[in-house]
Design a protein around this motif. Structure first.
Motif, short mmCIF file in Angstrom:
data_model
loop_
_atom_site.label_atom_id
_atom_site.label_comp_id
_atom_site.label_asym_id
_atom_site.label_seq_id
_atom_site.Cartn_x
_atom_site.Cartn_y
_atom_site.Cartn_z
N ARG A 231 -63.46 35.06 -24.95
CA ARG A 231 -63.72 33.80 -24.24
C ARG A 231 -63.58 34.07 -22.74
NH1 ARG A 231 -61.05 32.49 -28.87
NH2 ARG A 231 -61.94 30.80 -30.14
N THR A 232 -64.57 33.68 -22.01
CA THR A 232 -64.54 33.81 -20.55
C THR A 232 -64.74 32.43 -19.94
OG1 THR A 232 -65.40 36.07 -20.61
CG2 THR A 232 -65.62 34.87 -18.54
N ARG A 233 -63.80 32.06 -19.09
CA ARG A 233 -63.83 30.72 -18.50
C ARG A 233 -63.88 30.84 -16.99
NH1 ARG A 233 -58.80 26.75 -17.50
NH2 ARG A 233 -59.91 24.81 -17.07
N THR A 234 -64.72 30.04 -16.37
CA THR A 234 -64.74 29.93 -14.91
C THR A 234 -64.44 28.48 -14.55
OG1 THR A 234 -67.12 29.47 -14.79
CG2 THR A 234 -66.45 31.77 -14.71
N LEU A 235 -63.55 28.32 -13.61
CA LEU A 235 -63.17 27.00 -13.13
C LEU A 235 -63.35 26.98 -11.62
CD1 LEU A 235 -61.87 24.17 -13.47
CD2 LEU A 235 -59.64 25.29 -13.17
N THR A 236 -64.10 26.01 -11.13
CA THR A 236 -64.35 25.87 -9.70
C THR A 236 -64.03 24.45 -9.29
OG1 THR A 236 -66.17 27.47 -9.85
CG2 THR A 236 -66.04 26.15 -7.86
N THR A 237 -63.21 24.31 -8.26
CA THR A 237 -62.90 22.98 -7.73
C THR A 237 -63.07 22.99 -6.22
OG1 THR A 237 -60.53 23.38 -7.36
CG2 THR A 237 -61.19 22.64 -9.55
N ARG A 238 -63.39 21.82 -5.70
CA ARG A 238 -63.43 21.63 -4.24
C ARG A 238 -63.06 20.18 -3.93
NH1 ARG A 238 -69.03 22.02 -1.31
NH2 ARG A 238 -69.04 19.79 -1.77
N LEU A 239 -62.02 20.02 -3.14
CA LEU A 239 -61.59 18.71 -2.68
C LEU A 239 -61.81 18.64 -1.17
CD1 LEU A 239 -60.16 15.96 -3.10
CD2 LEU A 239 -57.99 17.16 -2.69
N SER A 240 -62.64 17.69 -0.74
CA SER A 240 -62.98 17.56 0.67
C SER A 240 -62.57 16.19 1.18
CB SER A 240 -64.49 17.74 0.89
OG SER A 240 -64.94 18.97 0.37
N ALA A 241 -62.09 16.17 2.39
CA ALA A 241 -61.77 14.91 3.06
C ALA A 241 -62.26 15.01 4.49
CB ALA A 241 -60.27 14.63 3.02
N GLY A 242 -62.77 13.90 5.02
CA GLY A 242 -63.29 13.97 6.37
C GLY A 242 -63.60 12.60 6.94
N THR A 243 -64.03 12.64 8.18
CA THR A 243 -64.40 11.42 8.89
C THR A 243 -65.74 11.63 9.58
OG1 THR A 243 -63.23 12.13 10.90
CG2 THR A 243 -62.00 10.79 9.31
N VAL A 244 -66.46 10.53 9.76
CA VAL A 244 -67.68 10.51 10.54
C VAL A 244 -67.46 9.52 11.67
CG1 VAL A 244 -70.15 10.04 10.55
CG2 VAL A 244 -69.09 11.06 8.53
N VAL A 245 -67.60 9.98 12.91
CA VAL A 245 -67.24 9.18 14.08
C VAL A 245 -68.43 9.14 15.03
CG1 VAL A 245 -65.64 8.94 16.00
CG2 VAL A 245 -64.83 9.88 13.83
N SER A 246 -68.68 7.95 15.58
CA SER A 246 -69.70 7.81 16.62
C SER A 246 -69.14 8.25 17.95
CB SER A 246 -70.17 6.35 16.71
OG SER A 246 -70.82 5.97 15.52
N LEU A 247 -69.94 8.99 18.72
CA LEU A 247 -69.55 9.50 20.02
C LEU A 247 -70.45 8.87 21.09
CD1 LEU A 247 -69.21 13.29 19.13
CD2 LEU A 247 -67.39 11.58 19.21
N PRO A 248 -70.11 9.03 22.34
CA PRO A 248 -70.98 8.54 23.41
C PRO A 248 -72.36 9.17 23.35
CG PRO A 248 -68.80 9.05 24.27
CD PRO A 248 -68.82 9.56 22.87
N ALA A 249 -73.32 8.52 23.95
CA ALA A 249 -74.71 9.00 24.03
C ALA A 249 -75.35 9.12 22.65
CB ALA A 249 -74.78 10.34 24.76
N HIS A 250 -74.89 8.28 21.72
CA HIS A 250 -75.45 8.20 20.38
C HIS A 250 -75.28 9.50 19.59
CE1 HIS A 250 -77.15 4.42 21.70
NE2 HIS A 250 -77.75 5.04 22.71
N TRP A 251 -74.28 10.26 19.90
CA TRP A 251 -73.96 11.44 19.11
C TRP A 251 -73.03 11.03 17.97
CZ3 TRP A 251 -74.08 17.12 20.04
CH2 TRP A 251 -75.17 17.47 20.85
N LYS A 252 -72.97 11.89 16.96
CA LYS A 252 -72.09 11.69 15.82
C LYS A 252 -71.30 12.96 15.59
CE LYS A 252 -73.54 7.61 14.18
NZ LYS A 252 -72.67 6.47 13.82
N ALA A 253 -70.09 12.79 15.04
CA ALA A 253 -69.23 13.94 14.73
C ALA A 253 -68.69 13.79 13.32
CB ALA A 253 -68.08 14.05 15.73
N ASN A 254 -68.52 14.91 12.66
CA ASN A 254 -67.96 14.95 11.32
C ASN A 254 -66.90 16.04 11.25
OD1 ASN A 254 -69.02 16.53 8.29
ND2 ASN A 254 -67.54 14.88 8.42
N PHE A 255 -65.67 15.63 10.98
CA PHE A 255 -64.60 16.61 10.71
C PHE A 255 -64.37 16.64 9.22
CE2 PHE A 255 -60.17 17.70 9.83
CZ PHE A 255 -60.14 18.99 10.37
#
Length: 1007
Positions: free
Chosen positions: A467-491
């Motif tokens: 038996r061969t098992r592969t387990l993959t997980t990814r937990l992501s957290a972030g924000t999307v913020v409006s910046l001056p001059a109509h730019w956007k940022a994502n952390f």
């Protein structure tokens, strides 16, 4: 949609004084509609993040609107009276959306952190839509990409190679045939944890746990893109964009089975999306689980047909080639005619082969008579048990996936999210250890013949289940913020794991059994005579049975922090100049672990320490899209000219911790680092209506495998020295592996193509792209650690051998070189690869009022060149149409029809013929393979799939109405028998599907 109400007395033709600053086009359009009191209808998906110019003056509403839309690729339609609509221009109807990451686009329900890529992008992208995903009836992402993406050179999957693949059912995606490590796989524009493997390897992420039902679209770049995506994007990139439906729910159930009633499969998919607070917070949960039963060798005739073909072509066997069956199969060791000993009846059999069926013969003479009766024959049938009929032909696969996403809008300019992905794959397979062949000397009293023989014998009571098992997980957290001059940022910050576990349990015979087979039984233990009574032999073998078990478990821990920013820099004649910037740090760390247990090789204990390692990559990237020329420019060759430029810098640091137990192999290497700069440059233009031309150049790098970086310095004593009369070499410093250096493979690609839409954006579309890939500094591992090779080829590698100056005394002896003090036998980085390919795609839609809509489509890849240079003394390898290369021709196509709620489609896949032999090592095994197969090649193959679907509306036509979708598919409609290929696992073609014709039914209900 945006619609501004107006009073009845408004006069759209009246001229007014208006002054608007530069701003988002959507905001400017709304301001004009309010000022002139007109109805203006437009979609945010069409307008997107386009910027409006500053306007000032006295003008009518139509003049004001057209001034705002100038150079945007959008058109204004006046419907009469006070009614206006903004649409895409004819020439721009298929243009790519604004070049900023999807996640930063206002109103987009997506987690895709990459710019949305389209089939008409600057680089040669291919896009698989959700509708295409459903039509394929693919059970895995891997199967989907094999069926739809012709540059994907993958043939045999791991699930179809259970023995050599160790039972793994993880995905493998191999663009252009350069290897899975050269194709970068992303989910929602982000990297996933790679899977650890022995030998300091990190494998391509596994996405087979992901249900095809969860995919919104797949974007596949079939060229190098290191300047955008970083290391690993040398052959191309696959980005799987997931569905993000935050309203309603859906349950999908699928069942399937083959025409022979085996290899059953089932899958359940469930999704629900809701908002607990009227849209401020949105939640989506999804779960899927699937089971695909494996096939056993006894379920198909592939192995037996292969044995019959081998026997028909060549009547001589090495004893290791003898088929294992319920009988004892025999060959003379030197392929001379067998001669019985007098005790067994004497006389020549006239042939080097014979067999002894399982029975109780009672006397040596009876044994001899049976052997004489079967002279020139072998038992080619499969025996019972794990050594035959019960051995796995394909692995059983069980997968599950959990997807969860929560998004919350705190204000118009701030949004936060949490996203979780958990993919689980488990493969199960069964096999018997290949230990049921042996040799008997002529003097062995058990040997019925007067000469040495080789034989195979049945061992039905031994075998292993893995038996061969592969387990993959990814937990992501972030924000999307409006910046001056109509730019956007994502952390965004992500953590996850890539884990691979392998467990083996079974039964084998121990070392006492091994000695007994060779006539040396331990005192008190039974003797073993394969030519004796078959039941006595079987019970005696069973007395030597020992349980076995083995386990390995490796985990890669993944951390990824990134900051993305995007927006418009300035206004150009063709539209806004957009820029996307990225700062990222990614870390992957594999812990040291132990692997071992009781081996299935004679039940001997075995323990191996697997050293951990770490990799850290710090990256900075900028991508700019510059629409330099408007679509109506007077100089038509440059109309709609858009440039794409991306530059990326990556600094990679690799760390292998020192281990005293392994110090002999890693005594000098703990940390290695390297900085690399890669780029992507491209352009596209629309010189005439209905024609888009594009071209790009890009570079990429593949970080050297960790196994090539480690270092060993030992005292060597090798000889003879050809420059010193073949005298024995005195002790010297001997260097193995990579000496702590990172020497990555470098790739450069050039692409050029066109997209023709002669009947408009909704008509026929023809796409043709040429791609040239040149890979250099390819690592060659065949002679690592071989002092003899470098001594024999010192003229080719003068820097690899260090000598003391030649003394007069040595010169007088006729020596031509001084005493050796050092030999560097590390990996070589001299190889190169050149690939040329042309990809073509054609879509012809036909829409009718009464007969419904038709779509004829086709795709093909022609790869005439795949040449690889490895070492100076070796010829150039041609890998086109070889088993270890890529097919010259590969294609797919189909015809679909839809009318109201009913749709039908028929699709086909074409795989060109190929050589069954190796293009990389032709002189090693090819002559034997051709002799056994009887020919060097196999013919082309075509498979057809049929699909039908119907949608029932259960409670009206509203946007939230409940529906029931029924889908039925027949795959491999023609039930094609796979071609026999003796060198392949299972003895069938690398590009065939062993299950053959199969049926699948899906029911999906939405609410």
């Amino acid at each position: 949609m945006t619609l501004a109400p107006v009073p009845l007395h408004a006069q759209p033709s009246a001229r007014q004084r208006i002054s608007l600053p530069g701003q988002l086009l959507a905001s400017a359009l709304q301001a004009v509609a309010r000022r002139y009191k007109v109805y203006l209808l437009f979609s945010m998906d069409v307008v997107g993040q386009r910027q409006a110019p500053t306007i000032s003056g006295t003008m009518s509403v139509e003049q004001a609107l057209r001034t705002l839309l100038e150079g945007s690729g959008l058109s204004l339609l006046h419907l009469g009276g006070r009614n206006f609509v903004v649409t895409k221009s004819v020439d721009q109807a298929t243009a790519a959306p604004p070049a900023i990451p999807d996640i930063l686009v206002v109103g987009k329900r997506t987690q895709n952190a990459d710019i949305r890529r389209a089939a008409n992008d600057v680089q040669p992208y291919q896009v698989v839509t959700r509708r295409e995903v459903q039509a394929t009836h693919a059970s895995t992402v891997e199967e989907l990409l094999v069926k739809r993406i012709t540059p994907n050179a993958l043939g045999r999957t791991l699930a179809q190679s259970p023995i050599s693949g160790g039972g793994a059912v993880r995905s493998a995606i191999d663009l252009r045939g350069l290897g899975t490590e050269e194709t970068l796989v992303l989910i929602d524009g982000r990297r996933m944890p790679r899977l650890p493997a022995n030998g300091f390897m990190l494998l391509q992420p596994d996405v087979n746990g992901l249900s095809p039902e969860s995919i919104e679209r797949a974007e596949i770049l079939t060229s190098t893109a290191g300047g955008i995506f970083g290391p690993g994007a040398t052959a191309g990139v696959v980005n799987l964009v997931l569905r993000r439906d935050y309203r309603g729910g859906e349950i999908t159930a699928t069942r399937g089975i083959t025409a022979r009633g085996d290899a059953g499969q089932g899958r359940i998919d469930a999704r629900v999306g809701f908002t607990p607070d009227h849209g401020t917070t949105e939640v989506m949960l999804a779960y899927s689980r699937s089971v695909v039963d494996g096939l056993r060798n006894g379920d198909r005739d592939y192995i037996e047909r292969g044995r019959e073909l081998r026997f028909a072509n060549v009547k001589t066997y090495d004893y290791t080639e003898l088929p294992e069956s319920s009988s004892v199969n025999v060959t003379s060791s030197n392929n001379s005619p067998l001669v019985l000993k007098p005790a067994f009846g004497g006389g020549a059999l006239g042939n080097a082969l014979t067999s002894l069926p399982a029975a109780g013969y009672g006397s040596p003479a009876a044994v001899g008579a049976a052997l004489r009766a079967n002279a020139g024959k072998l038992d080619l049938s499969l025996p019972e048990g794990l050594m035959g009929r019960q051995e796995s032909l394909t692995s059983t696969r069980r997968t599950s996936a959990v997807l969860a996403n929560v998004r919350r809008r705190f204000s118009d300019g701030v949004e936060a999210y949490v996203d979780y992905i958990r993919l689980n794959d488990q493969g199960r397979y069964a096999y018997a250890l290949s230990g049921s062949v042996m040799e008997l000397a002529a003097t062995d009293p058990r040997n019925p013949f007067q000469q040495a023989i080789g034989l195979s014998f049945p061992t039905p009571d031994f075998g292993t289940v893995g038996r061969t098992r592969t387990l993959t997980t990814r937990l992501s957290a972030g924000t999307v913020v409006s910046l001056p001059a109509h730019w956007k940022a994502n952390f965004d910050y992500s953590i996850g794991i890539g884990r691979q576990t392998r467990v083996l349990t079974g039964t084998t015979y121990d070392l006492d059994g091994y000695f007994a087979l060779y006539g040396l039984p331990v005192a008190g233990r039974p003797a073993l005579d394969p030519f004796g009574d078959s039941e006595v032999f079987r019970s005696s073998m069973a007395s030597y049975a020992k349980p076995t078990h083995w386990r390995s478990d490796q985990t890669n821990r993944f951390h990824d922090a990134s900051l993305r920013m995007a927006g418009s820099v300035l206004r150009l004649p063709g539209g806004p100049l957009s820029a996307t910037l990225l700062l990222e740090q990614r870390r992957e760390a594999v812990r040291t672990s132990d692997a071992g247990g009781i081996s299935d090789a004679y039940a001997t204990p075995y323990v191996e320490r697997v050293l951990g390692h770490k990799e850290r990559v710090r990256s900075a990237y900028i991508e700019m899209r510059a629409p330099l020329v408007a679509s109506d420019a007077p100089f038509f060759p440059l109309r709609s000219l858009e440039l794409q430029a991306a530059v990326r810098g990556d600094r990679t640091r690799i760390d292998v911790p020192f281990d005293p137990d392994e110090g002999a192999f890693y005594d000098r290497f703990t940390v290695a680092s390297r900085a690399a700069v890669m780029f992507t440059l491209g352009a596209r233009a629309r010189p005439v209506s209905g024609l888009l031309v594009r071209a790009s150049i890009a570079t990429g790098e593949l970080t050297a495998p960790l196994s090539t970086i480690g270092n060993a310095r030992v005292i060597g004593e090798h000889g003879p020295d050809p420059k010193r009369g073949n005298s024995r070499i005195l002790p010297y410093e001997f260097i193995v592996f990579g000496n702590g250096k990172i020497t990555p493979e470098h790739t450069q690609s050039i692409s050029a193509g066109l997209i023709a839409t002669p009947f408009g954006p909704r008509g026929a579309t023809l796409t043709i792209d040429y791609t040239h890939i040149r890979r250099s500094k390819v690592i060659e591992s065949r002679y690592v650690g071989s002092a003899y090779y470098f001594l024999r080829n010192e003229a080719l590698y003068p820097d690899r051998i260090t000598r003391l100056p030649l003394t007069p005394e040595d010169a007088a002896r006729g020596y031509t070189g001084g005493v050796i003090t050092r030999i560097d036998a590390t990996y070589l980085n001299l190889g190169s690869t050149v690939i040329d390919a042309i990809d073509g795609r054609l879509e012809i839609p036909v829409r009718t009022d009464r007969a419904g809509d038709f779509m004829l489509r086709g795709a093909a890849t022609w790869q005439p060149r795949y040449r690889r240079f490895t070492l100076p003394e070796n010829p150039v390898d041609d890998l086109v149409n070889y088993a270890d290369g890529a097919l010259r021709w590969r294609g797919n196509g189909g015809l679909s029809w839809a009318r109201n709620s009913l749709s039908l489609s028929i699709d086909g896949q074409y795989f060109g013929g190929y050589h069954i032999t190796s293009g990389a090592y032709p002189q090693v095994s090819n002559p034997r393979l051709i002799r056994n197969q009887g020919r060097d090649d196999t013919s082309a193959q075509v498979t057809l799939d049929l699909a039908a679907s119907y949608r029932f509306k259960l409670d009206g036509d509203g946007p939230r109405s409940r529906t029931l979708d029924l889908r039925f598919g027949i795959q491999d409609l023609l039930d094609r028998h796979p071609a026999t290929v003796l060198s392949a696992d299972g003895a069938y073609s690398f590009y065939d599907e062993p299950r053959r014709r199969r049926f699948e039914f899906t029911a999906a209900t939405g609410f």
